[in-house]
Design a protein around this motif. Structure first.
Motif, PDB file in Angstrom:
ATOM      1  N   UNK A 168       0.810  -1.221   0.000  1.00  0.00           N
ATOM      2  CA  UNK A 168       0.000   0.000   0.000  1.00  0.00           C
ATOM      3  C   UNK A 168       0.843   1.271   0.000  1.00  0.00           C
ATOM      4  N   UNK A 169       2.161   1.129   0.187  1.00  0.00           N
ATOM      5  CA  UNK A 169       3.029   2.303   0.231  1.00  0.00           C
ATOM      6  C   UNK A 169       2.895   3.093   1.525  1.00  0.00           C
ATOM      7  N   UNK A 170       2.553   2.380   2.603  1.00  0.00           N
ATOM      8  CA  UNK A 170       2.418   3.023   3.915  1.00  0.00           C
ATOM      9  C   UNK A 170       3.597   2.596   4.787  1.00  0.00           C
ATOM     10  N   UNK A 171       4.662   3.397   4.769  1.00  0.00           N
ATOM     11  CA  UNK A 171       5.827   3.071   5.583  1.00  0.00           C
ATOM     12  C   UNK A 171       5.663   3.624   6.994  1.00  0.00           C
ATOM     13  N   UNK A 172       6.682   3.430   7.826  1.00  0.00           N
ATOM     14  CA  UNK A 172       6.599   3.846   9.220  1.00  0.00           C
ATOM     15  C   UNK A 172       6.335   5.344   9.350  1.00  0.00           C
ATOM     16  N   UNK A 173       6.975   6.122   8.494  1.00  0.00           N
ATOM     17  CA  UNK A 173       6.775   7.578   8.548  1.00  0.00           C
ATOM     18  C   UNK A 173       5.328   7.930   8.224  1.00  0.00           C
ATOM     19  N   UNK A 174       4.733   7.254   7.235  1.00  0.00           N
ATOM     20  CA  UNK A 174       3.335   7.508   6.871  1.00  0.00           C
ATOM     21  C   UNK A 174       2.414   7.158   8.038  1.00  0.00           C
TER      22      UNK A 174
END
Length: 406
Positions: free
Chosen positions: A88-94
């Motif tokens: 989904x392109x949701x990394x820790x920063x997101x």
């Protein structure tokens, strides 16, 4: 206008594979993930059959302080969720910057309860239990651990609805997003595979004892079926509001467009064709679709005589004369129990993406109720645009989900 809900990430840890590509290949090949675990027979089971699910190695991946609270099913769920967030392109920063919720199906956590009881019986000292067993043994073990690890700050609770748990978690996430209460929710289901968790199920004589041919033991809709095979792992999906997903440039895998539910209101283990039809019909009404709009039905069918019979009656009532192909992926996976409703949405989405319908393997002699159904015992290469997935559980809980290709 009601908001639309899409899937932007998926993850899977199952007996068919430990990532989406491995699982897709197993589905296409009609490859079973079922084997025999000798420890079950030594423990006193009638049947040693089970889905063969490897344990993930999390040392060096997650800090020890976080690992000690993870139950077996939470470990599987962590692996599936990591894949889903990655796709989904949701990394820790997101995840730190944005509110994301979590709803997971989980209906037991037997192993840590038994381990704690054993320590107390032997040592008579609660100080020896440590701090991890409480977080492993709670029914909300998956959601409490994953929300901590991934810093999730939206909706956060566990759905406990027997073998419809994973499906209901997706349905509830879908409703929350439709109603504007959340933009993104991690949904899924998880199931421990250890033999502690399935002994009481084995006591019901519900399991197949076809141990000489383990890959042929799960036989949904087949006349010669003799019971289900327990299995497990975890599946995770990132559900997201459509415009929200477009705005951040996410890849849309499928749309969740229908959710239906019902309760049979009868015997605690008694299936119902009426209850099944109500859930299916509600899902189609919610999606604004008719039976002939459905291309594929991923049946709940677990390979039990009674359960398969009632679902076959329900499917015939709804889909007679329509073109929808029907199969039960449980013929390959066994019954993944609390994760099954979520994993089967992953399996169905993979079929939509790659234009095939997975087979109902071991379907050699249909029973009288399934003869009328458009079942496929072989892989069919075909365009799949709309899928219905059924999940039914003890206590009469029924869930039906519809997804479609965008």
């Amino acid at each position: 206008m009601e908001r639309r809900v899409v899937i932007t990430g998926m993850g899977i840890w199952s007996c068919l594979g430990q990532n989406l590509n491995e699982v897709k290949e197993s589905l296409y090949a009609g490859r079973s993930g079922i084997g025999v675990e000798k420890e079950r027979l030594d423990y006193g089971y009638r049947s040693g059959l089970t889905g063969m699910v490897p344990h993930p190695q999390l040392k060096g991946v997650i800090d020890r302080r976080l690992r000690i609270g993870l139950s077996e099913e939470a470990e599987y769920a962590y692996m599936a969720a990591s894949q889903a967030f990655g796709q989904a392109g949701m990394d820790d920063a997101y995840l730190h910057r944005n509110e994301v919720g979590i709803l997971f199906g989980n209906d037991s956590s037997a192993k840590p309860v038994i381990e704690a009881a054993r320590i107390m019986e032997e040592k008579h000292d609660s100080a020896l239990l440590g701090s991890g067993l409480i977080f492993q043994s709670m029914n909300s073990t998956v959601t409490m651990n994953l929300s901590t690890i991934f810093h999730l700050r939206g909706i956060n609770f566990t759905v406990s609805a027997a073998c419809a748990s994973g499906s209901h978690s997706i349905g509830l996430g879908y409703m929350l997003i439709k109603q504007g209460l959340q933009d993104s929710v991690l949904c899924g289901g998880a199931q421990e595979v250890n033999y502690y968790s399935m002994a009481t199920f084995d006591a019901l004589a519900a399991f197949s004892v076809r141990m000489d041919e383990p890959t042929k033991a799960s036989r949904p809709f087949d006349r010669d079926r003799d019971g289900l095979i327990p299995s497990g792992g975890a599946a995770a999906l990132v559900l997201e509001e459509y415009e929200h997903a477009l705005k951040r440039g996410a890849t849309i895998l499928a749309e969740v467009c229908g959710y239906g539910f019902s309760s049979n209101g009868g015997g605690i283990s008694q299936p119902s064709d009426d209850g099944s039809v109500i859930a299916i019909t509600r899902a189609m009404q919610d999606a604004g679709l008719q039976a002939d709009n459905i291309d594929y039905v991923n049946a709940h069918a677990t390979s039990t005589p009674q359960g398969d019979m009632y679902e076959a009656i329900a499917l015939d009532r709804v889909f007679r004369g329509t073109h929808a192909l029907i199969s039960s992926t449980k013929s390959m996976t066994g019954h993944e129990c609390w994760m099954g409703g979520a994993s089967e949405i992953v399996y169905s989405t993979l079929m939509m993406q790659h234009n095939f319908v997975a087979p109902n393997i071991n379907l050699e002699n249909r029973d009288e109720y399934s003869e009328k159904l458009n079942l496929t015992s072989v892989t069919v290469d075909t365009e799949v645009n709309t899928v219905l997935s059924n999940s039914f559980g003890f206590g009469g809980t029924n869930s039906a989900l519809i997804i479609r290709k965008l």
